[in-house]
Design a protein around this motif. Structure first.
Motif, PDB file in Angstrom:
ATOM      1  N   ALA A  11     -15.376   1.198  -3.731  1.00 27.05           N
ATOM      2  CA  ALA A  11     -14.958   2.595  -3.572  1.00 27.05           C
ATOM      3  C   ALA A  11     -13.617   2.692  -2.859  1.00 27.05           C
ATOM      4  O   ALA A  11     -12.699   3.390  -3.315  1.00 27.05           O
ATOM      5  N   ILE A  12     -13.481   1.975  -1.750  1.00 26.49           N
ATOM      6  CA  ILE A  12     -12.250   2.054  -0.965  1.00 26.49           C
ATOM      7  C   ILE A  12     -11.070   1.471  -1.737  1.00 26.49           C
ATOM      8  O   ILE A  12      -9.938   1.970  -1.649  1.00 26.49           O
ATOM      9  N   SER A  13     -11.319   0.449  -2.514  1.00 23.26           N
ATOM     10  CA  SER A  13     -10.226  -0.150  -3.292  1.00 23.26           C
ATOM     11  C   SER A  13      -9.667   0.829  -4.317  1.00 23.26           C
ATOM     12  O   SER A  13      -8.504   0.720  -4.710  1.00 23.26           O
ATOM     13  N   ARG A  14     -10.469   1.805  -4.740  1.00 23.33           N
ATOM     14  CA  ARG A  14     -10.073   2.728  -5.803  1.00 23.33           C
ATOM     15  C   ARG A  14      -9.664   4.109  -5.297  1.00 23.33           C
ATOM     16  O   ARG A  14      -9.056   4.884  -6.047  1.00 23.33           O
ATOM     17  N   LEU A  15     -10.004   4.435  -4.071  1.00 23.09           N
ATOM     18  CA  LEU A  15      -9.664   5.751  -3.527  1.00 23.09           C
ATOM     19  C   LEU A  15      -8.227   5.756  -3.003  1.00 23.09           C
ATOM     20  O   LEU A  15      -7.710   4.727  -2.584  1.00 23.09           O
ATOM     21  N   PRO A  16      -7.571   6.918  -3.004  1.00 13.03           N
ATOM     22  CA  PRO A  16      -6.155   6.973  -2.598  1.00 13.03           C
ATOM     23  C   PRO A  16      -5.960   6.633  -1.128  1.00 13.03           C
ATOM     24  O   PRO A  16      -6.683   7.135  -0.264  1.00 13.03           O
ATOM     25  N   ILE A  17      -4.978   5.803  -0.853  1.00 11.28           N
ATOM     26  CA  ILE A  17      -4.713   5.403   0.522  1.00 11.28           C
ATOM     27  C   ILE A  17      -4.340   6.601   1.380  1.00 11.28           C
ATOM     28  O   ILE A  17      -4.581   6.614   2.589  1.00 11.28           O
ATOM     29  N   GLU A  18      -3.789   7.642   0.775  1.00  7.31           N
ATOM     30  CA  GLU A  18      -3.386   8.849   1.517  1.00  7.31           C
ATOM     31  C   GLU A  18      -4.576   9.579   2.135  1.00  7.31           C
ATOM     32  O   GLU A  18      -4.395  10.455   2.984  1.00  7.31           O
ATOM     33  N   ALA A  19      -5.789   9.239   1.710  1.00  2.72           N
ATOM     34  CA  ALA A  19      -6.979   9.918   2.220  1.00  2.72           C
ATOM     35  C   ALA A  19      -7.737   9.086   3.257  1.00  2.72           C
ATOM     36  O   ALA A  19      -8.809   9.501   3.708  1.00  2.72           O
ATOM     37  N   LEU A  20      -7.203   7.941   3.658  1.00  3.63           N
ATOM     38  CA  LEU A  20      -7.938   7.038   4.528  1.00  3.63           C
ATOM     39  C   LEU A  20      -7.362   6.986   5.939  1.00  3.63           C
ATOM     40  O   LEU A  20      -6.151   7.090   6.134  1.00  3.63           O
TER      41      LEU A  20
ATOM     42  N   ALA B 152      -6.009  -4.121   3.737  1.00  2.00           N
ATOM     43  CA  ALA B 152      -4.800  -4.603   3.071  1.00  2.00           C
ATOM     44  C   ALA B 152      -5.155  -5.500   1.889  1.00  2.00           C
ATOM     45  O   ALA B 152      -4.509  -5.452   0.838  1.00  2.00           O
ATOM     46  N   VAL B 153      -6.187  -6.310   2.052  1.00  4.65           N
ATOM     47  CA  VAL B 153      -6.636  -7.163   0.948  1.00  4.65           C
ATOM     48  C   VAL B 153      -7.177  -6.318  -0.191  1.00  4.65           C
ATOM     49  O   VAL B 153      -6.853  -6.538  -1.372  1.00  4.65           O
ATOM     50  N   LEU B 154      -8.006  -5.322   0.131  1.00  3.93           N
ATOM     51  CA  LEU B 154      -8.585  -4.465  -0.904  1.00  3.93           C
ATOM     52  C   LEU B 154      -7.507  -3.683  -1.641  1.00  3.93           C
ATOM     53  O   LEU B 154      -7.606  -3.452  -2.859  1.00  3.93           O
ATOM     54  N   LYS B 155      -6.493  -3.242  -0.900  1.00  7.08           N
ATOM     55  CA  LYS B 155      -5.443  -2.414  -1.485  1.00  7.08           C
ATOM     56  C   LYS B 155      -4.267  -3.227  -2.030  1.00  7.08           C
ATOM     57  O   LYS B 155      -3.345  -2.662  -2.617  1.00  7.08           O
ATOM     58  N   LYS B 156      -4.307  -4.551  -1.774  1.00 11.27           N
ATOM     59  CA  LYS B 156      -3.229  -5.433  -2.236  1.00 11.27           C
ATOM     60  C   LYS B 156      -1.868  -4.948  -1.732  1.00 11.27           C
ATOM     61  O   LYS B 156      -0.896  -4.830  -2.480  1.00 11.27           O
ATOM     62  N   GLN B 157      -1.825  -4.637  -0.436  1.00 13.05           N
ATOM     63  CA  GLN B 157      -0.601  -4.178   0.207  1.00 13.05           C
ATOM     64  C   GLN B 157      -0.350  -4.989   1.474  1.00 13.05           C
ATOM     65  O   GLN B 157      -1.289  -5.523   2.081  1.00 13.05           O
ATOM     66  N   GLU B 158       0.906  -5.019   1.901  1.00 14.48           N
ATOM     67  CA  GLU B 158       1.246  -5.630   3.178  1.00 14.48           C
ATOM     68  C   GLU B 158       0.691  -4.778   4.320  1.00 14.48           C
ATOM     69  O   GLU B 158       0.706  -3.539   4.246  1.00 14.48           O
ATOM     70  N   GLU B 159       0.224  -5.438   5.364  1.00 15.15           N
ATOM     71  CA  GLU B 159      -0.374  -4.701   6.479  1.00 15.15           C
ATOM     72  C   GLU B 159       0.604  -3.712   7.097  1.00 15.15           C
ATOM     73  O   GLU B 159       0.227  -2.582   7.452  1.00 15.15           O
TER      74      GLU B 159
END
Length: 261
Positions: free
Chosen positions: A189-198, A230-237
């Motif tokens: 769920a978290i991997s697919r939800l928008p980062i702007e909402a977390l 960061a791992v779930l979102k595949k982004q730099e910390e």
């Protein structure tokens, strides 16, 4: 990097006598602020007094669903008075909500709805506790339509439940649950939800991340949650942390954090 622990019970006994030590470790891990929720009336003054001890500690006041039974008819009036007269360290109403695993939902619901209405009338952010009640919480928010920022803390639901809450304008509090490989539903769920909402939280001393014993969670572990996210979102910390800072600034009304720097 400015990490904010959006929900931490720093007033609890687990931190007593060693609070400075815990906070020093949190600072070393990159945590710049934390928010202490109030869960019942007898604790409100302690929460307020604690937040006044450090410029980086903030608080909310509310009536948690576990404790509705110990409050009388006057408690909601007292909560309104406490919030109206609170100092500028107070950033919201909470935590309130519903919990299917603890108590009776029928008894909890009037308290939850009343606090949603109160937060809206006072223009205060609303912090919600929801355990296996995301559908019921969404129904209340849809019906009441509060025009204030809303945090559903400790989110551990499905993607569809998360999407429903995000579509209603909610922020979702992300904590230690996502550090467990077995938490497949929530991690997906978290991997697919928008980062702007977390937003990040520890719910310390509860909700420990992987490798931390029950009841021994602390604000410094927020960095572990960031790493897992960061791992779930595949982004730099560092990139992720800037967006998370903007999110929590929007939630709690902190203009000085909105740049995410």
């Amino acid at each position: 990097m400015q990490l904010v622990d959006a929900h931490c019970h720093f007033d609890f006994q687990a931190f007593e006598c060693r609070r400075d030590e815990f906070w020093q470790r949190a600072r070393q891990a990159g945590v710049s602020r934390l928010v202490i929720p109030g869960v019942r009336q007898r604790d409100w003054s302690r929460v307020q007094e604690l937040a006044s001890e450090c410029n980086d500690w903030w608080y909310c006041l509310g009536i948690h669903p576990w404790f509705v039974g110990e409050h009388g008819d006057k408690a909601l009036d007292d909560l309104e008075s406490a919030l109206r007269n609170a100092d500028d360290r107070c950033v919201g109403l909470g935590e309130c909500g519903l919990d299917r695993l603890h108590g009776d939902l029928g008894a909890q619901m009037p308290w939850f709805e009343a606090q949603v209405e109160l937060a809206d009338s006072l223009g205060l952010p609303l912090v919600i506790h929801s355990v296996r009640t995301h559908d019921e919480v969404a129904a209340v928010l849809r019906r009441r339509s509060p025009d204030v920022p809303v945090l559903v803390h400790g989110f551990s639901g499905s993607y569809q439940q998360g999407k429903t809450l995000v579509d209603l304008g909610c922020f979702l509090g992300i904590g230690g649950v996502i550090t467990y490989d077995r938490a497949l539903k929530t991690r997906d769920a978290i991997s697919r939800l928008p980062i702007e909402a977390l937003v990040l939280e520890t719910d310390a001393p509860d909700m420990p991340p992987a490798g931390v014993a029950k009841g021994e969670n602390e604000p410094a572990n927020l960095r572990q949650v960031l790493t897992a996210l960061a791992v779930l979102k595949k982004q730099e910390e560092e990139v992720l942390a800037r967006q998370l800072a903007r999110n929590v600034a929007c939630l709690y009304g902190w203009p000085d954090l909105e740049s995410g720097q």
